[in-house]
Design a protein around this motif. Structure first.
Motif, mmCIF file in Angstrom:
data_model
loop_
_atom_site.group_PDB
_atom_site.id
_atom_site.type_symbol
_atom_site.label_atom_id
_atom_site.label_comp_id
_atom_site.label_asym_id
_atom_site.label_seq_id
_atom_site.Cartn_x
_atom_site.Cartn_y
_atom_site.Cartn_z
ATOM 1 N N GLU A 132 29.709 6.909 48.053
ATOM 2 C CA GLU A 132 31.051 6.438 47.679
ATOM 3 C C GLU A 132 31.681 7.344 46.630
ATOM 4 O O GLU A 132 31.064 7.662 45.612
ATOM 5 N N ASP A 133 32.906 7.728 46.898
ATOM 6 C CA ASP A 133 33.752 8.397 45.913
ATOM 7 C C ASP A 133 35.045 7.623 45.761
ATOM 8 O O ASP A 133 35.530 7.002 46.721
ATOM 9 N N ILE A 134 35.635 7.692 44.572
ATOM 10 C CA ILE A 134 37.024 7.270 44.403
ATOM 11 C C ILE A 134 37.908 8.464 44.740
ATOM 12 O O ILE A 134 37.647 9.592 44.311
ATOM 13 N N VAL A 135 38.946 8.190 45.507
ATOM 14 C CA VAL A 135 39.851 9.221 46.023
ATOM 15 C C VAL A 135 41.265 8.857 45.623
ATOM 16 O O VAL A 135 41.635 7.673 45.619
ATOM 17 N N GLY A 191 36.709 0.969 52.336
ATOM 18 C CA GLY A 191 37.104 1.164 50.943
ATOM 19 C C GLY A 191 38.028 0.091 50.418
ATOM 20 O O GLY A 191 38.558 -0.742 51.164
ATOM 21 N N HIS A 192 38.228 0.151 49.095
ATOM 22 C CA HIS A 192 39.092 -0.786 48.377
ATOM 23 C C HIS A 192 39.837 -0.034 47.285
ATOM 24 O O HIS A 192 39.356 0.984 46.762
ATOM 25 N N GLY A 193 41.010 -0.544 46.932
ATOM 26 C CA GLY A 193 41.747 0.037 45.828
ATOM 27 C C GLY A 193 41.033 -0.184 44.504
ATOM 28 O O GLY A 193 40.150 -1.031 44.380
ATOM 29 N N ILE A 194 41.448 0.590 43.501
ATOM 30 C CA ILE A 194 40.854 0.495 42.172
ATOM 31 C C ILE A 194 41.907 0.925 41.162
ATOM 32 O O ILE A 194 42.755 1.773 41.450
ATOM 33 N N GLY A 195 41.863 0.327 39.988
ATOM 34 C CA GLY A 195 42.813 0.661 38.933
ATOM 35 C C GLY A 195 42.421 -0.065 37.673
ATOM 36 O O GLY A 195 41.378 0.222 37.089
ATOM 37 N N VAL A 246 50.285 6.456 49.976
ATOM 38 C CA VAL A 246 51.346 7.034 49.151
ATOM 39 C C VAL A 246 50.683 7.839 48.032
ATOM 40 O O VAL A 246 49.670 7.400 47.471
ATOM 41 N N PRO A 247 51.219 9.014 47.684
ATOM 42 C CA PRO A 247 50.645 9.764 46.566
ATOM 43 C C PRO A 247 50.530 8.890 45.311
ATOM 44 O O PRO A 247 51.457 8.171 44.952
ATOM 45 N N GLY A 248 49.374 8.964 44.667
ATOM 46 C CA GLY A 248 49.117 8.149 43.487
ATOM 47 C C GLY A 248 48.226 6.957 43.749
ATOM 48 O O GLY A 248 47.674 6.380 42.811
ATOM 49 N N MET A 249 48.081 6.546 45.010
ATOM 50 C CA MET A 249 47.126 5.483 45.329
ATOM 51 C C MET A 249 45.706 5.968 45.038
ATOM 52 O O MET A 249 45.378 7.136 45.272
ATOM 53 N N CYS A 250 44.864 5.056 44.556
ATOM 54 C CA CYS A 250 43.454 5.357 44.295
ATOM 55 C C CYS A 250 42.594 4.300 44.991
ATOM 56 O O CYS A 250 42.872 3.108 44.874
ATOM 57 N N PHE A 251 41.561 4.746 45.692
ATOM 58 C CA PHE A 251 40.700 3.807 46.402
ATOM 59 C C PHE A 251 39.360 4.474 46.696
ATOM 60 O O PHE A 251 39.210 5.697 46.593
ATOM 61 N N SER A 252 38.389 3.643 47.058
ATOM 62 C CA SER A 252 37.068 4.161 47.396
ATOM 63 C C SER A 252 37.004 4.545 48.864
ATOM 64 O O SER A 252 37.721 4.003 49.712
ATOM 65 N N VAL A 253 36.136 5.503 49.161
ATOM 66 C CA VAL A 253 35.733 5.828 50.527
ATOM 67 C C VAL A 253 34.212 5.725 50.520
ATOM 68 O O VAL A 253 33.529 6.570 49.930
ATOM 69 N N GLU A 254 33.673 4.663 51.154
ATOM 70 C CA GLU A 254 32.254 4.335 50.967
ATOM 71 C C GLU A 254 31.598 3.775 52.222
ATOM 72 O O GLU A 254 31.163 2.624 52.250
ATOM 73 N N PRO A 255 31.482 4.591 53.270
ATOM 74 C CA PRO A 255 30.751 4.110 54.441
ATOM 75 C C PRO A 255 29.269 3.941 54.129
ATOM 76 O O PRO A 255 28.746 4.496 53.163
ATOM 77 N N GLY A 256 28.605 3.156 54.953
ATOM 78 C CA GLY A 256 27.172 2.958 54.777
ATOM 79 C C GLY A 256 26.497 2.584 56.082
ATOM 80 O O GLY A 256 27.149 2.153 57.039
#
Length: 376
Positions: free
Chosen positions: A352-355, A308-312, A330-340
């Motif tokens: 893939e979802d953003i989490v 995954g990677h961060g996103i904003g 840390v609470p508030g971080m946003c990133f993808s979880v996208e295995p393949g």
């Protein structure tokens, strides 16, 4: 979006708080200050997006204990003054024929290490180095990688809205015809749907059918999608200044047992990565959890990218879910979880979802089904 690219929910006080925090973080990192050129960092810090075509120096100067100053060409100063964050900083304009680097140097000490936004033009950075030979420079991704990583409540609302728009796009795209159409035709549908549901900017619309699905960053082409194809869909962009990015893998007609098995494996790996997200865990723990599920099933060599990677305010930014990244979540971080899993010459599967990290664990910003979807 306002005319200068700033989401309407932020105030001058919000931008001043960001600038003060950035200056403080820079000081804590041993930097004498920050130089922020046009790009996502400048928009995030000030709400100002200069004309994309300008070659004239525009630079935000931040240092702890000093008021923020935006050095701006005189002909663009009126637009800068109208930015939402303008009341929180001082504008210092310069006219053609004058030396903007001398004006900028006067705001800085003659020595020290300065953080520079990643997309600063070499033309400007080299001129500053000549003007201030006692200074050294570090890219922000290296010096302050977590600058934008932790989102506040308003930012999380915008991220959630972008995710919901991407979900609405998937729900519609799964109802359109796939068989007999070119990849670029379906990609065009994705682009139109993202815009229909509120995206002002579409960054990517990957449609990778059949053997093309084994290429994680396949460029859409004229391949005609056939009955029996697995099709990887990966799409996203910016809605009100904040990013979406989701992937689902659909099948044209009924899949084979092997295709179902690989899809189920990737779904389980994605769930394992999601369950690993919690405050204090390391970024690499998310990668390890997702990768272990695929390794254990004997497909490890076919999982060929980070988890995954961060996103904003951009669709790819720190933090990264990859082995060796020990940055705590840390609470508030946003990133993808996208295995393949990518089987060369045959097919690929990515989910893939953003989490976002919460106080108690994690929350998904994408809620469409992760089960196999059959299209026609």
């Amino acid at each position: 979006m306002t005319g200068n690219g700033s989401p309407p929910s932020f105030t001058a006080a919000d931008y001043r708080a960001r600038m003060d925090r950035a200056a403080g973080d820079a000081a804590d990192a041993g930097l004498a200050g920050l130089l922020i050129a046009p790009g996502p960092d400048l928009v995030w810090l000030t709400g100002y997006a200069p004309p994309a075509a300008t070659e004239r120096l525009t630079l935000l100067v931040l240092a702890a204990g000093q008021d923020p100053v935006l050095v701006v060409p005189a002909l663009e100063a009126p637009d800068a003054a109208n930015a939402v964050g303008a009341p929180a900083l001082t504008l210092r304009d310069w006219t053609d024929g004058k030396d903007p680097y001398a004006a900028t140097a006067a705001l800085l000490g003659g020595t020290g290490r300065l953080g520079v936004s990643d997309n600063t033009w070499a033309l400007h950075l080299l001129a500053l180095q000549r003007t201030l030979p006692g200074t050294t420079y570090a890219a922000l991704t290296e010096a302050l990688p977590m600058l934008r990583a932790v989102k506040d409540t308003a930012e999380l609302e915008l991220m959630s809205a972008a995710g919901a728009a991407a979900d609405a796009t998937f729900e519609k795209i799964r109802t359109v015809p796939f068989a007999g159409r070119r990849e670029r035709d379906v990609a065009g549908d994705l682009d139109a749907l993202l815009r229909r549901f509120g995206h002002q900017q579409v960054d990517f619309t990957i449609v990778a059918s059949g053997p093309n699905g084994a290429n994680p960053h396949h460029e859409i082409g004229d391949r005609v999608i056939e009955d029996g194809d697995m099709v990887v869909l990966d799409f996203g962009g910016l809605k009100d200044g904040y990013g979406s990015d989701t992937s689902r893998t659909v099948h044209v007609g009924e899949p084979t047992d092997e295709e179902r098995r690989v899809h189920d494996l990737v779904r389980e790996a994605q769930e394992a990565g999601f369950r690993a997200v919690r405050p204090g865990a390391a970024c690499q723990d998310v990668d390890r959890a997702a990768r272990a599920a695929i390794d254990d099933a004997g497909y490890g060599e076919y999982f060929i990218h980070r988890t995954g990677h961060g996103i904003g305010v951009t669709t790819h930014e720190p933090p990264y879910m990859i082995e060796g990244e020990e940055q705590p979540l840390v609470p508030g971080m946003c990133f993808s979880v996208e295995p393949g899993v990518y089987l060369p010459g045959r097919f690929g599967v990515r989910i893939e979802d953003i989490v976002t990290v919460t106080e108690g664990g994690a929350r998904r910003l994408n809620d469409t089904t992760r089960e196999m979807v059959v299209v026609h």
